[in-house]
Design an enzyme around this catalytic site. Structure first.
Site, short mmCIF file in Angstrom:
data_model
loop_
_atom_site.label_atom_id
_atom_site.label_comp_id
_atom_site.label_asym_id
_atom_site.label_seq_id
_atom_site.Cartn_x
_atom_site.Cartn_y
_atom_site.Cartn_z
CG ASP A 73 -6.56 14.41 -5.63
OD1 ASP A 73 -5.35 14.54 -5.82
OD2 ASP A 73 -7.09 14.46 -4.50
CG ASN A 88 -0.97 7.70 3.29
OD1 ASN A 88 -1.01 6.48 3.11
ND2 ASN A 88 -0.64 8.55 2.34
CG HIS A 125 2.64 5.82 5.06
ND1 HIS A 125 2.57 6.84 4.15
CD2 HIS A 125 2.86 6.41 6.27
CE1 HIS A 125 2.77 8.00 4.75
NE2 HIS A 125 2.95 7.77 6.04
CG ASP A 146 2.07 2.17 -0.30
OD1 ASP A 146 1.90 3.36 -0.63
OD2 ASP A 146 3.12 1.74 0.20
CD GLU A 151 -2.88 12.73 -2.87
OE1 GLU A 151 -3.29 13.73 -2.26
OE2 GLU A 151 -1.68 12.37 -2.85
#
Length: 356
Positions: free
Chosen positions: A238, A246, A251, A255, A281
């Site tokens: 994780d 983010n 964002h 990404d 994630e």
């Protein structure tokens, strides 16, 4: 409600649509598969392959709501075909002057978000859309928009193949090369179905296998070909504080982090395991023929490699590792790895914990 205008070449557009002989036809799995993938890519509850007839919008395939057709005046897709080279995105229909009082917005299915990728024939005529929609507002990131556009082109490939098959049945039954044409058509369909199967097993952003593909691989990895138990470990990974990335970096940067991590996982476990995006994630790594201590060492190397990624800001990961136990289900093994991951995060993150 603003009714969609009709294209200047409406007569030619309708002629092109009729050539496909698809209106009011039965459901077909190829279209259903594409709609399923579109929903998964966009993360929406509803999606459809829709065709715009003279006065109606007809659904070749629709998922998430029950309807077979709508009046063209109420059609959001009727607006989308006016710009056939673009994806039309409506993040919140209640804030859009064209749709705020549309019956499909004010009533069922209460559409808020809509994105429609036009279906364009070989001669450039917009026939309808591959669209995704949801009762909650959404954004459509660039990678998802690109994937939706690619899927709309796949819809047209299936429509062309379908028309080709109908032409064979109608015009070529008596020709000497009938069997060869059917064989060629069959080969094209096999290739198309293989491509669709690959898309349904792959995460669009990272290029890694998705959760569905990992579940199949895990079930196969815990036993040998003759059914004997096989030493296998599973790691859940994780990204620490990903929401902050983010929120503060945007964002698009989030990404990029996911994409870079996907590339690192691919190279780190090439030939010696399988990495997949598990959701959001979170990633999962399958390590067959590996004991728990070796898996822990490999995950420590991975944790260090993530911290060294050239992203311009620090990124760390927490990892939980579990060895599959004979008699346990694979779901239980994943749950134990998840519990170890939870301990890693509770202990301060940026660390590897093993399940007892």
């Amino acid at each position: 409600m603003i009714k969609p205008a009709k294209p200047a070449n409406e007569a030619q557009r309708l002629d092109a649509l009729q050539r496909y002989r698809i209106l009011d036809s039965e459901k077909e799995k190829s279209f259903e598969d594409l709609v399923t993938i579109a929903r998964a890519v966009a993360g929406t509850s509803m999606a459809a392959v829709t065709l715009i007839d003279a006065e109606r919008q007809w659904f070749k395939s629709i998922q998430g709501t029950q309807v077979s057709e709508l009046s063209r005046d109420e059609s959001m897709c009727g607006h989308a075909i006016l710009r056939p080279q673009e994806i039309m995105v409506v993040e919140d229909a209640r804030l859009d002057a064209r749709f705020h009082d549309n019956p499909i917005v004010t009533g069922d299915p209460r559409v808020r978000f809509y994105a429609g990728a036009p279906l364009v024939s070989n001669d450039g005529q917009p026939l309808g859309t591959l669209c995704v929609f949801d009762p909650q507002p959404h954004r459509l990131d660039a990678d998802k928009a690109e994937a939706l556009s690619a899927l709309s082109r796949q819809v047209m490939v299936v429509m062309e193949l379908r028309r080709f098959a109908l032409d064979i049945q109608q015009h070529m039954l008596e020709r000497d090369d009938y069997e060869k044409l059917l064989s060629d058509y069959h080969d094209v369909l096999l290739a198309q179905n293989a491509d669709l199967a690959e898309q349904s097993r792959t995460d669009a952003l990272t290029g890694l296998p998705n959760r569905r593909a990992m579940a199949l691989a895990l079930d196969a990895a815990v036993t040998t070909r003759d059914g004997q138990p096989r030493q296998t470990c599973v790691a859940l990974l994780d990204i620490d504080h990903f929401k902050r990335i983010n929120d503060f970096q945007g964002h698009a940067t989030g990404d990029r982090v996911l994409s870079e991590l996907g590339a690192l996982l691919r190279s780190h476990f090439a030939g010696a395991g399988l990495a997949a995006r598990y959701g959001g994630e979170e990633f999962v790594v399958l390590l067959p023929d590996t004991d728990l201590r070796t898996a822990e060492v490999q995950c420590e190397f991975l944790r260090t490699a993530v911290a060294d990624l050239p992203l311009g800001f620090p990124v760390t990961v927490s990892i939980g590792v579990a060895a599959h136990r004979s008699g346990d289900s694979t779901d239980h093994t994943v749950e134990r790895a998840d519990a170890a991951l939870y301990r890693a995060k509770a202990a301060g993150r940026n660390r590897v914990e093993t399940a007892p």
